[in-house]
Design an enzyme around this catalytic site. Structure first.
Site, PDB file in Angstrom:
ATOM      1  N   ARG A   1     -23.502 -25.362 -63.650  1.00 48.37           N
ATOM      2  CA  ARG A   1     -23.747 -24.177 -64.313  1.00 48.37           C
ATOM      3  C   ARG A   1     -24.209 -24.052 -65.687  1.00 48.37           C
ATOM      4  NH1 ARG A   1     -19.312 -21.450 -65.986  1.00 48.37           N
ATOM      5  NH2 ARG A   1     -20.495 -19.640 -66.721  1.00 48.37           N
TER       6      ARG A   1
ATOM      7  N   LYS B   1     -28.117 -23.286 -72.387  1.00 49.09           N
ATOM      8  CA  LYS B   1     -27.490 -22.478 -71.465  1.00 49.09           C
ATOM      9  C   LYS B   1     -27.554 -20.865 -72.257  1.00 49.09           C
ATOM     10  CE  LYS B   1     -23.472 -22.765 -69.984  1.00 49.09           C
ATOM     11  NZ  LYS B   1     -22.467 -20.978 -70.221  1.00 49.09           N
ATOM     12  N   ASN B   2     -26.520 -20.988 -73.218  1.00 45.29           N
ATOM     13  CA  ASN B   2     -26.075 -19.972 -73.792  1.00 45.29           C
ATOM     14  C   ASN B   2     -26.701 -19.034 -75.201  1.00 45.29           C
ATOM     15  OD1 ASN B   2     -23.691 -20.552 -72.787  1.00 45.29           O
ATOM     16  ND2 ASN B   2     -22.293 -20.933 -74.278  1.00 45.29           N
TER      17      ASN B   2
ATOM     18  N   ASP C   1     -16.357 -25.303 -76.594  1.00 48.28           N
ATOM     19  CA  ASP C   1     -17.192 -26.294 -75.940  1.00 48.28           C
ATOM     20  C   ASP C   1     -16.384 -27.223 -75.139  1.00 48.28           C
ATOM     21  OD1 ASP C   1     -18.943 -23.080 -75.406  1.00 48.28           O
ATOM     22  OD2 ASP C   1     -17.490 -23.300 -74.983  1.00 48.28           O
TER      23      ASP C   1
ATOM     24  N   CYS D   1     -11.848 -15.253 -66.575  1.00 51.12           N
ATOM     25  CA  CYS D   1     -11.831 -16.731 -65.816  1.00 51.12           C
ATOM     26  C   CYS D   1     -10.584 -17.694 -66.076  1.00 51.12           C
ATOM     27  CB  CYS D   1     -13.430 -17.442 -65.978  1.00 51.12           C
ATOM     28  SG  CYS D   1     -13.130 -17.429 -67.986  1.00 51.12           S
TER      29      CYS D   1
ATOM     30  N   ARG E   1     -10.856 -13.021 -72.035  1.00 48.89           N
ATOM     31  CA  ARG E   1     -12.868 -12.801 -71.937  1.00 48.89           C
ATOM     32  C   ARG E   1     -12.531 -11.625 -72.020  1.00 48.89           C
ATOM     33  NH1 ARG E   1     -15.538 -16.800 -70.581  1.00 48.89           N
ATOM     34  NH2 ARG E   1     -16.350 -16.471 -71.819  1.00 48.89           N
TER      35      ARG E   1
HETATM   36  C1  EPZ Z   1     -19.690 -17.232 -75.923  1.00 46.12           C
HETATM   37  O1  EPZ Z   1     -18.649 -16.375 -74.646  1.00 46.12           O
HETATM   38  C2  EPZ Z   1     -20.773 -18.599 -75.364  1.00 46.12           C
HETATM   39  N1  EPZ Z   1     -20.796 -18.310 -73.324  1.00 46.12           N
HETATM   40  C3  EPZ Z   1     -18.726 -19.380 -74.714  1.00 46.12           C
HETATM   41  O2  EPZ Z   1     -19.346 -20.480 -73.355  1.00 46.12           O
HETATM   42  C4  EPZ Z   1     -18.087 -19.491 -75.267  1.00 46.12           C
HETATM   43  O3  EPZ Z   1     -17.101 -20.373 -75.415  1.00 46.12           O
HETATM   44  C5  EPZ Z   1     -17.920 -18.964 -76.687  1.00 46.12           C
HETATM   45  O4  EPZ Z   1     -18.733 -18.235 -77.100  1.00 46.12           O
HETATM   46  C6  EPZ Z   1     -17.492 -18.867 -78.037  1.00 46.12           C
HETATM   47  O5  EPZ Z   1     -18.830 -19.602 -78.628  1.00 46.12           O
HETATM   48  C7  EPZ Z   1     -21.923 -17.876 -73.807  1.00 46.12           C
HETATM   49  O6  EPZ Z   1     -22.769 -17.587 -74.809  1.00 46.12           O
HETATM   50  C8  EPZ Z   1     -22.393 -16.736 -72.227  1.00 46.12           C
HETATM   51  P1  EPZ Z   1     -16.389 -14.678 -77.390  1.00 46.12           P
HETATM   52  P2  EPZ Z   1     -18.180 -15.227 -75.521  1.00 46.12           P
HETATM   53  O7  EPZ Z   1     -16.439 -13.238 -77.246  1.00 46.12           O
HETATM   54  O8  EPZ Z   1     -18.946 -14.081 -75.776  1.00 46.12           O
HETATM   55  C9  EPZ Z   1     -12.042 -12.929 -77.777  1.00 46.12           C
HETATM   56  C10 EPZ Z   1     -19.408 -22.443 -72.072  1.00 46.12           C
HETATM   57  O9  EPZ Z   1     -18.740 -22.859 -71.730  1.00 46.12           O
HETATM   58  N2  EPZ Z   1     -12.439 -11.990 -77.485  1.00 46.12           N
HETATM   59  O10 EPZ Z   1     -16.972 -14.839 -78.913  1.00 46.12           O
HETATM   60  O11 EPZ Z   1     -17.680 -14.882 -74.179  1.00 46.12           O
HETATM   61  C11 EPZ Z   1     -12.166 -14.125 -76.754  1.00 46.12           C
HETATM   62  O12 EPZ Z   1     -11.147 -13.561 -75.839  1.00 46.12           O
HETATM   63  C12 EPZ Z   1     -18.713 -20.924 -72.689  1.00 46.12           C
HETATM   64  O13 EPZ Z   1     -20.924 -22.704 -72.432  1.00 46.12           O
HETATM   65  C13 EPZ Z   1     -11.327 -10.805 -78.066  1.00 46.12           C
HETATM   66  O14 EPZ Z   1     -10.476 -10.779 -78.413  1.00 46.12           O
HETATM   67  O15 EPZ Z   1     -16.721 -15.681 -75.937  1.00 46.12           O
HETATM   68  C14 EPZ Z   1     -11.832 -15.547 -77.125  1.00 46.12           C
HETATM   69  O16 EPZ Z   1     -11.150 -15.983 -77.187  1.00 46.12           O
HETATM   70  C15 EPZ Z   1     -17.733 -20.597 -72.326  1.00 46.12           C
HETATM   71  N3  EPZ Z   1     -12.181  -9.580 -77.595  1.00 46.12           N
HETATM   72  C16 EPZ Z   1     -12.679 -15.645 -78.350  1.00 46.12           C
HETATM   73  O17 EPZ Z   1     -12.957 -13.983 -78.698  1.00 46.12           O
HETATM   74  C17 EPZ Z   1     -12.976  -9.315 -77.456  1.00 46.12           C
HETATM   75  O18 EPZ Z   1     -13.281  -7.937 -77.288  1.00 46.12           O
HETATM   76  C18 EPZ Z   1     -14.511 -15.901 -78.003  1.00 46.12           C
HETATM   77  O19 EPZ Z   1     -14.982 -15.096 -77.425  1.00 46.12           O
HETATM   78  C19 EPZ Z   1     -14.335 -10.746 -77.815  1.00 46.12           C
HETATM   79  C20 EPZ Z   1     -13.907 -11.836 -77.613  1.00 46.12           C
END
Ligand code: EPZ
Length: 431
Positions: free
Chosen positions: A411, A34-35, A319, A128, A133
């Site tokens: 989802r 998915k991701n 995840d 969410c 996020r």
């Molecule tokens: C991706 O989300 C995945 N979603 C998430 O999967 C997954 O949990 C996550 O990566 C981490 O592996 C998709 O790919 C669609 P991040 P993403 O930006 O890109 C912080 C699932 O269950 N952060 O790496 O949104 C943020 O708050 C979903 O399939 C900042 O602080 O993840 C979080 O705590 C859930 N500032 C951490 O980094 C920023 O500018 C990881 O976020 C960006 C992120």
């Protein structure tokens, strides 16, 4: 509304009825990630030519992304297990609010739209259930590439000034290895003028999959999968025919299903190195794991607790924290699970406790004392992976459970009950 009507409404909420205690046997087929598929779909915006994606999972998020791309003028058509996308004439760079509002991944469009059109207007993806996020790192990267970005009334507006409307390569250092920020910057930089480097880049397999597909489209990216990615901007990208990697989180979920029911099963296709941290923890708690080129066999023995701390890849994936905690509720001894990626990803603890799990929660650290048997109960998943954890706990519980939250579950897991029933589960879906 009368009590009877309220009760019937409650009973009628879509749910899975799961009979616990069924041993599993056989092989489970893993779908495309998915991701990965979600971000690869948006990369099709970077070319006028046809992008053919194979092994695309059938999920509500994927269908949502299809609608968003179509609304911007992308021609989409389904093939047997894939999707053809052609962004020949992009009608607008502002996907409709009512579509993007429900799908955070729609924010992935901003990078390719900026790279292709020099402008984009995307609603700010809200938080969410699992956390705020933020997208600060995504916006920081786009600004470093020369985009003018403003956030007003919940909408992110970005544009590239100058006659050529072309972004300029830059040296970018991320404050955190954000998957979305790395992918957004990657897609914006491939058509930029000059060289871009991303330091402290996310190393997830889905980032590597995106870089591989972009290179197949004519991009010039090196270092993906490591902490520093270098992109040499090119003038244009062409179409391609690309196969999405197997979903490592779905694969991990079904391995845990085998462990929690003490069953031996095989899963494929699966790329073991995408799951090393999870396989290690399954071995540490007493499972025998055999890996082949594109599959994994799990054979649980006497299981004992292990400690887990979620980390960016290649660490233990956030995840699979909730699904793995369901397993640890049933293993002998004490386990400590610490969630380090999201601020609010422990909602499954209360639901597991309702099934008889012995868990003490202190902030984002859960101390779990394994119990000999969980008891079936009506439970609900508040987010995608909590819902998966409820399914897993129900597979091992004594009795028949009712699991709500299918809007979340669908989802991220295609045909979940079909796949589990094909190896011996007894799950029925009640709409
Ligand atoms: C991706 O989300 C995945 N979603 C998430 O999967 C997954 O949990 C996550 O990566 C981490 O592996 C998709 O790919 C669609 P991040 P993403 O930006 O890109 C912080 C699932 O269950 N952060 O790496 O949104 C943020 O708050 C979903 O399939 C900042 O602080 O993840 C979080 O705590 C859930 N500032 C951490 O980094 C920023 O500018 C990881 O976020 C960006 C992120």
């Amino acid at each position: 509304m009368s009590t009877a009507a309220t009760i019937s409404r409650e009973i009628l909420k879509p749910h899975l009825k799961i009979k616990g205690g069924c041993p599993l046997k056989g092989e489970i087929k893993i779908s495309g990630a998915k991701n990965s598929a979600l971000v690869l779909m948006t990369a099709a915006l970077l070319t006028e030519e046809i992008v053919k994606l194979n092994n695309v999972p059938s999920l509500t998020d994927i269908h949502g992304m299809e609608e968003i791309l179509s609304a911007m003028g992308v021609n989409t058509s389904n093939s047997p297990n894939g999707l053809n996308l052609q962004a020949k004439l992009l009608s607008n760079s502002e996907p409709p609010y009512q579509l993007v509002n429900g799908l955070r991944a729609s924010f992935f469009c901003i990078g390719p739209l900026l790279g292709r059109l020099g402008r984009a207007k995307i609603p700010l993806p809200g938080g969410c259930r699992i956390g705020a996020r933020p997208v600060a790192e995504h916006i920081k990267g786009l600004k470093a590439l020369g985009a003018v970005v403003s956030v007003e009334h919940g909408v992110v507006s970005a544009s590239v000034l100058g006659s050529k409307k072309r972004l300029k390569g830059a040296a970018i250092i991320l404050d955190c290895p954000s998957v979305g920020a790395t992918e957004t910057i990657l897609m914006a930089a491939v058509l930029a003028e000059g060289i871009t480097t991303i330091e402290n880049a996310a190393q997830e397999p889905e980032v590597q999959d995106l870089a591989k597909m972009l290179n197949k489209m004519g991009a010039c990216i090196s270092g993906a999968g490591g902490p520093i990615i270098t992109i040499k901007g090119v003038q244009r990208l062409h179409g391609c025919d690309y196969t999405v990697i197997p979903d490592r989180i779905e694969a991990g979920t079904y391995l845990i299903a085998a462990a929690i029911t003490r069953s031996k099963i095989h899963i494929s296709p699966a790329i073991p190195e995408h799951l090393n941290a999870v396989l290690q923890k399954l071995r540490d708690c007493g499972c025998v794991i055999a890996t082949e080129m594109d599959g994994i066999t799990i054979n649980p023995g006497e299981l004992t607790g292990v400690d887990i701390t979620t980390q960016p890849f290649p660490g233990f994936p956030t995840d699979l924290q909730a699904p793995f905690m369901a397993l640890l509720a049933t293993t002998k001894g004490t386990s400590v699970v610490t969630e380090k990626i999201y601020e609010n990803r422990m909602q499954h603890v209360a639901e597991l406790q309702r099934m008889g799990a012995s868990i003490r929660l202190q902030g984002n650290t859960a101390v779990i004392e394994g119990v000999p048997q969980l008891s079936a109960a009506p439970v609900s998943g508040g987010d995608l992976r909590s819902a998966a954890a409820m399914v897993l706990a129900s597979l091992a519980a004594n009795g028949t459970s009712k699991v709500e939250g299918l809007n979340h579950l669908d989802r991220g897991y295609s045909n979940l009950e079909l796949k589990l029933n094909s190896v011996g589960s007894q799950i029925t879906r009640r709409q």
